[in-house]
Design an enzyme around this catalytic site. Structure first.
Site: not given
Length: 341
Positions: A112, A183, A308
């Site tokens: 991420h 997210h 996502e």
């Protein structure tokens, strides 16, 4: 936007971090649905949407305090990047040069965007009105090891009766990988397990993973596996946990149906529509326990569900995946809608 006296009525100062002021923006739709969004990480903090009974219900998990968002190890509601999801070994090659990134997951995988990706940095409010806010930031060349200065925007639009539209754009002055993802941990039944939900994802294939949850490069068929969600399926019936990217079949760049989640207990539903080639389904099997949820809610493992919209994970290392490369003069665009019935 520099002093409290200059703030619009739906924007409030909530603190600061490393000299940067942090704000919360409240959005409201004509239906009465409302959302609270933070400039920290361009993060959705709260989403209240009407249910079948006409009353407003929480649609996403959130924290009651700012410190939890500053830490936010589970990326609750955040905007993830420069490259969301995983990059194997924290490395990729571009134009004959190898780039080394932070290996912030178990010391071996880049996750991420790194130790301090876009989810853990302040953004600026560029524009705001009653139902829309746009955040911007410039990610400098070399941030978390990535090449190129990246000019970013993330826009949240709250649509009646209860839809959240997330629009993301990026431009770079040098070739760089970009894969942004929203997210949030969505909930249709606060306090109950995500494995009680029924999920439909019309994808024929998924990105197969190794033991570190990094794609092997294989696009595998869902048929005959617990990942076959082409017809609605209760998540708990498969006997597995979900942290997997589905390869969507529709044409890239077009807003199209990607998932539908339903709660049999109360009739609430959520549809995801996106322009992206992939959709990561995560059932919150590793979500940290906390007693600092909104309205006193305690949440942890399986308390929500992440959907996502993204490119395929580790696309920087798999030429057969959709290209993650953004070049000077090009514009990265993503549009995803979360539509609550």
């Amino acid at each position: 936007m520099t002093t409290a006296g200059q703030l619009p009525s739906n924007v409030k100062h909530i603190g600061s971090f490393e000299g940067e002021e942090l704000h919360e923006v409240t959005l409201e739709a004509a239906s009465g649905a409302h959302a609270r969004v933070l400039s920290w990480g361009a993060t959705l903090r709260d989403l209240m949407v009407p249910g079948p009974d006409g009353a407003l219900h929480h649609g996403a998990l959130g924290f009651s305090d700012l410190d939890s968002y500053i830490a936010n190890p589970s990326y609750l509601g955040a905007t993830c990047g420069r490259v969301a999801n995983r990059i194997g070994g924290g490395r990729f090659s571009l134009d004959g040069r190898e780039y080394a990134l932070a290996r912030n997951e178990r010391g071996v995988t880049h996750l991420h965007g790194g130790a301090r990706g876009f989810s853990h940095r302040p953004w600026k409010i560029a524009a705001v009105d009653a139902d829309t806010v746009t955040f911007t930031r410039i990610a400098p060349d070399g941030e978390e090891g990535y090449p190129g200065n990246l000019d970013l925007s993330c826009t949240y639009r709250l649509l009646s009766p209860g839809s959240l539209r997330v629009e993301m754009e990026a431009r770079s002055d040098a070739t760089t990988p970009v894969n942004l993802a929203h997210h949030s941990y969505f909930t249709l039944d606060p306090g109950h397990s995500s494995h009680e939900l029924t999920v439909e994802i019309p994808a024929r294939s998924y990105t197969a993973l190794d033991a570190l949850k990094v794609p092997t490069g294989e696009i595998a068929p869902v048929e005959g596996t617990g990942y076959d969600l082409r017809t609605p399926r209760r998540l708990g019936d498969s006997g597995i946990t979900y942290d997997i990217n589905f390869v969507l079949d529709q044409p890239l760049g077009e807003l199209r149906f990607a998932a539908r989640v339903a709660c049999p207990r109360n009739g609430r539903t959520l549809e995801v529509w996106t322009t992206e080639p992939g959709l990561q389904l995560y059932d919150a099997s590793m979500l940290a326990e906390t007693d600092k949820g909104l309205d006193g809610l305690t949440h942890g493992k399986h308390a929500g569900i992440c959907l996502e919209a993204q490119n395929c994970p580790d696309a920087v290392n798999h030429p057969g995946f959709p290209s993650p490369w953004l070049r000077p003069g090009e514009i990265y665009r993503q549009v995803t809608e979360y539509r609550f019935a």
